[in-house]
Every structure is written in structure tokens, then in C-alpha cells.
Write a protein that holds these residues in place. Sequence first.
Motif, PDB file in Angstrom:
ATOM      1  N   GLU A 170       0.816  -1.217   0.000  1.00 33.10           N
ATOM      2  CA  GLU A 170       0.000   0.000   0.000  1.00 33.10           C
ATOM      3  C   GLU A 170       0.848   1.265   0.000  1.00 33.10           C
ATOM      4  OE1 GLU A 170       0.305  -1.342   4.365  1.00 33.10           O
ATOM      5  OE2 GLU A 170       0.078  -2.269   2.375  1.00 33.10           O
ATOM      6  N   ARG A 171       2.169   1.125   0.174  1.00 36.15           N
ATOM      7  CA  ARG A 171       3.033   2.297   0.186  1.00 36.15           C
ATOM      8  C   ARG A 171       4.038   2.322  -0.960  1.00 36.15           C
ATOM      9  NH1 ARG A 171      -0.156   4.636   1.481  1.00 36.15           N
ATOM     10  NH2 ARG A 171      -0.999   4.929   3.565  1.00 36.15           N
ATOM     11  N   VAL A 172       4.374   1.172  -1.522  1.00 31.90           N
ATOM     12  CA  VAL A 172       5.326   1.151  -2.642  1.00 31.90           C
ATOM     13  C   VAL A 172       4.805   0.174  -3.696  1.00 31.90           C
ATOM     14  CG1 VAL A 172       7.713   0.886  -3.367  1.00 31.90           C
ATOM     15  CG2 VAL A 172       7.215   1.597  -1.011  1.00 31.90           C
ATOM     16  N   GLY A 173       4.552   0.711  -4.880  1.00 37.43           N
ATOM     17  CA  GLY A 173       4.116  -0.098  -5.997  1.00 37.43           C
ATOM     18  C   GLY A 173       4.983   0.147  -7.215  1.00 37.43           C
ATOM     19  N   VAL A 174       4.471  -0.238  -8.375  1.00 33.65           N
ATOM     20  CA  VAL A 174       5.210  -0.073  -9.624  1.00 33.65           C
ATOM     21  C   VAL A 174       4.304   0.558 -10.675  1.00 33.65           C
ATOM     22  CG1 VAL A 174       6.753  -2.019  -9.182  1.00 33.65           C
ATOM     23  CG2 VAL A 174       4.613  -2.402 -10.444  1.00 33.65           C
ATOM     24  N   VAL A 175       4.955   1.120 -11.687  1.00 27.00           N
ATOM     25  CA  VAL A 175       4.260   1.675 -12.845  1.00 27.00           C
ATOM     26  C   VAL A 175       4.445   0.724 -14.022  1.00 27.00           C
ATOM     27  CG1 VAL A 175       4.070   3.635 -14.429  1.00 27.00           C
ATOM     28  CG2 VAL A 175       4.724   4.019 -12.029  1.00 27.00           C
ATOM     29  N   THR A 186       9.394 -10.955 -20.607  1.00 26.73           N
ATOM     30  CA  THR A 186       9.089 -11.382 -19.240  1.00 26.73           C
ATOM     31  C   THR A 186       7.961 -10.559 -18.612  1.00 26.73           C
ATOM     32  OG1 THR A 186      10.664  -9.898 -18.110  1.00 26.73           O
ATOM     33  CG2 THR A 186      11.524 -11.999 -18.957  1.00 26.73           C
ATOM     34  N   VAL A 187       7.527  -9.504 -19.283  1.00 21.65           N
ATOM     35  CA  VAL A 187       6.566  -8.575 -18.693  1.00 21.65           C
ATOM     36  C   VAL A 187       5.211  -9.215 -18.384  1.00 21.65           C
ATOM     37  CG1 VAL A 187       5.133  -6.557 -19.298  1.00 21.65           C
ATOM     38  CG2 VAL A 187       7.611  -6.389 -19.338  1.00 21.65           C
ATOM     39  N   PRO A 188       4.629 -10.044 -19.256  1.00 21.12           N
ATOM     40  CA  PRO A 188       3.319 -10.616 -18.889  1.00 21.12           C
ATOM     41  C   PRO A 188       3.323 -11.321 -17.540  1.00 21.12           C
ATOM     42  CG  PRO A 188       3.747 -10.962 -21.215  1.00 21.12           C
ATOM     43  CD  PRO A 188       5.014 -10.407 -20.635  1.00 21.12           C
ATOM     44  N   ALA A 189       4.306 -12.160 -17.299  1.00 20.94           N
ATOM     45  CA  ALA A 189       4.364 -12.870 -16.025  1.00 20.94           C
ATOM     46  C   ALA A 189       4.617 -11.907 -14.865  1.00 20.94           C
ATOM     47  CB  ALA A 189       5.453 -13.938 -16.063  1.00 20.94           C
ATOM     48  N   LEU A 190       5.398 -10.859 -15.110  1.00 21.42           N
ATOM     49  CA  LEU A 190       5.684  -9.889 -14.057  1.00 21.42           C
ATOM     50  C   LEU A 190       4.467  -9.026 -13.744  1.00 21.42           C
ATOM     51  CD1 LEU A 190       9.277  -8.935 -15.182  1.00 21.42           C
ATOM     52  CD2 LEU A 190       8.664 -10.120 -13.058  1.00 21.42           C
ATOM     53  N   ILE A 191       3.655  -8.713 -14.758  1.00 23.18           N
ATOM     54  CA  ILE A 191       2.395  -8.008 -14.505  1.00 23.18           C
ATOM     55  C   ILE A 191       1.503  -8.863 -13.625  1.00 23.18           C
ATOM     56  CG2 ILE A 191       0.246  -7.224 -15.583  1.00 23.18           C
ATOM     57  CD1 ILE A 191       1.927  -6.187 -17.924  1.00 23.18           C
ATOM     58  N   ASP A 192       1.435 -10.157 -13.931  1.00 24.38           N
ATOM     59  CA  ASP A 192       0.644 -11.064 -13.099  1.00 24.38           C
ATOM     60  C   ASP A 192       1.147 -11.051 -11.654  1.00 24.38           C
ATOM     61  OD1 ASP A 192      -0.707 -11.717 -15.414  1.00 24.38           O
ATOM     62  OD2 ASP A 192       0.263 -13.676 -15.652  1.00 24.38           O
ATOM     63  N   ARG A 193       2.469 -11.115 -11.500  1.00 22.53           N
ATOM     64  CA  ARG A 193       3.066 -11.108 -10.157  1.00 22.53           C
ATOM     65  C   ARG A 193       2.759  -9.803  -9.428  1.00 22.53           C
ATOM     66  NH1 ARG A 193       9.587 -11.312  -9.819  1.00 22.53           N
ATOM     67  NH2 ARG A 193       9.876  -9.815  -8.102  1.00 22.53           N
ATOM     68  N   ALA A 194       2.897  -8.692 -10.133  1.00 21.41           N
ATOM     69  CA  ALA A 194       2.623  -7.396  -9.513  1.00 21.41           C
ATOM     70  C   ALA A 194       1.156  -7.281  -9.138  1.00 21.41           C
ATOM     71  CB  ALA A 194       3.024  -6.271 -10.473  1.00 21.41           C
ATOM     72  N   GLY A 195       0.281  -7.724 -10.030  1.00 17.31           N
ATOM     73  CA  GLY A 195      -1.140  -7.626  -9.746  1.00 17.31           C
ATOM     74  C   GLY A 195      -1.564  -8.493  -8.585  1.00 17.31           C
ATOM     75  N   ALA A 196      -1.024  -9.701  -8.497  1.00 18.29           N
ATOM     76  CA  ALA A 196      -1.389 -10.614  -7.417  1.00 18.29           C
ATOM     77  C   ALA A 196      -1.057 -10.031  -6.052  1.00 18.29           C
ATOM     78  CB  ALA A 196      -0.680 -11.952  -7.610  1.00 18.29           C
ATOM     79  N   GLY A 198      -1.000  -6.729  -5.484  1.00 14.30           N
ATOM     80  CA  GLY A 198      -1.546  -5.382  -5.381  1.00 14.30           C
ATOM     81  C   GLY A 198      -0.514  -4.296  -5.573  1.00 14.30           C
ATOM     82  N   ARG A 199       0.469  -4.558  -6.446  1.00 12.76           N
ATOM     83  CA  ARG A 199       1.593  -3.627  -6.615  1.00 12.76           C
ATOM     84  C   ARG A 199       1.443  -2.668  -7.796  1.00 12.76           C
ATOM     85  NH1 ARG A 199       5.275  -3.491  -2.282  1.00 12.76           N
ATOM     86  NH2 ARG A 199       5.243  -5.558  -1.336  1.00 12.76           N
ATOM     87  N   ILE A 200       0.434  -2.847  -8.649  1.00 13.42           N
ATOM     88  CA  ILE A 200       0.312  -1.965  -9.816  1.00 13.42           C
ATOM     89  C   ILE A 200      -0.315  -0.657  -9.350  1.00 13.42           C
ATOM     90  CG2 ILE A 200      -0.607  -1.652 -12.133  1.00 13.42           C
ATOM     91  CD1 ILE A 200      -0.682  -4.701 -12.411  1.00 13.42           C
ATOM     92  N   ALA A 201       0.511   0.372  -9.281  1.00 16.09           N
ATOM     93  CA  ALA A 201       0.067   1.671  -8.780  1.00 16.09           C
ATOM     94  C   ALA A 201      -0.380   2.596  -9.904  1.00 16.09           C
ATOM     95  CB  ALA A 201       1.191   2.339  -7.994  1.00 16.09           C
TER      96      ALA A 201
END
Length: 276
Positions: A170-175, A186-196, A198-201
Amino acid sequence: MAGLDRFSLNQETIRQWSLPELADGCVAAGVRHVGLWRAPVQEYGVERAAKLMRSAGLSVSSLCRGGFLTAAAPAERAAALDDNRAALDEAAALGTGTLVLVCGGLPEGDRDPAGARERIADAVAELLPHAEERGVRMAVEPLHPMFASDRCVVSTLGQALGIAERFPAERVGVVVDTYHLWWDDTVPALIDRAGAAGRIAAFQLADWITPLPEGVLLGRGQLGDGCVDLRGFRERVDAAGYRGPVEVEIFNPALWSRDGAEVLAETRERYRRLVL
């Protein structure tokens, strides 16, 4: 939010507009969200800008930018931390929960990107209490590797997550920015990881055009003018659970030379046709 309701206009896409023109133009076009930049906001006045956005019924999807946190010299490091605390204050005043971090390149004479990334993580740790007090999330933005030396040693979504995941989501995410990440398989899998987690800010759109113009920083393409699968990115980010605004952020002098309302209408139509 769904469909065109998620569309956010980053003010750099129509840099020729003043802040009042941005507010009026967005209201006239039915745009509900804007991404703002610190320099024009500071010039106009932070509190005045916040009042302007509120009066127009606009939500600020993000503020850009904090960051430039790679300095090793104590005085430079302290100055960077102070500037980022001010950026967090400005984000809170504008009512946005997202401060985008362009983390910084290599200091002069430095040849250690990994070490620079560690200094970024250390700086984020120091800024965390201030971010918590202000209720703002820092969003680490990976930039295309061509910017690693002078603007951002965080070049991949994996590197961005490697920093963000050390801290509360809730304090540090990614763009996720299509212009910077379209090339990386590698981005599709990393988007999945970030989304799981709650890191996509923030999610930002621009196209990649070739040949690259002089000054690649200002070489982002209008949606549909390049090779990026914009809808594919949007679908992947949606599937990962992101439901926030979708910012169109295009630095392009050709767009800045045109009528702003015309550019906004064109951008909205391309968003509808190519992203939704």
C-alpha cells in the motif's frame, strides 16, 4: 471504473495547455482524470492547482515525478530526500495517492547499476514514514534501458518489483508503462506477479515509433502510430486486477504544436478504438 471512464490525460500529452486550460479542456471532453507534473503545478501554486482540480471535478491519477535517488554523496543524497518529501506533500495536497518515481541514473564516474539500485531502495526506506503520514504510495517506474545511464537504472519491471517488494504494497508499488516495457517478453508474467500482490500503482500508455526521433525522451508515439500491442497490455493489466485510471502520457513535439482540443479528441478516439 470501466471503458472511457478510466481514461486519464497526462498533462504532458498536451503540454501547450496551461493548468486552467487543461481543466477546462478535460471538462468539455468529459475526461474525469488527469496526471500532473510537479514543475507546472509548482509554477501555478500547489494549493491553487488542487483547488482548480477539485472545482473542475477532476481526480489526479498521479503526480510525476519524485525519484533521482541514486546519489552517493551525502549532501546530494540529503537534497534528493528532501525533494522527495516535498513531492509527497504535493501529491497529498493534490489528492492523489500516487507519486511516480523516476529513480535516477548513474552518478558521474559510477559504473555500478546494481549498487545504484540498492541506494534507491535505501532511500525509499527512508521516505516510507513520510509517505505513510501523507497517505501516498510511491510508484517505482522502470524506464527503457536506453535511459539507464542518465535517468533510471531501474530498466525492467522485475527490477522495479525487486525494490517495491521490500516494502508494504500500500506504500510502494510499480508503474506499468507500455512505452518502456513493450519489448520485454518477461513482462506478462511480471504483470501477473505485480497484480497478485496489489503492486500496480499506475498504468500508462504511449506507442513506440521508429525510426526514433532525435532526443528519444520526446519520441513517444501517439496511440496506434507504433508497434505496441496496447489492447494486449490493457487486457493483461486488467486480468492482474488493476482497476484504476489508464493514463495516456505522450511526450511528442508534433502533438504539442497542434490544437489541444483536437489532440485530446484524437487521443480519446484512439484509446476507444485501440485500447478498449
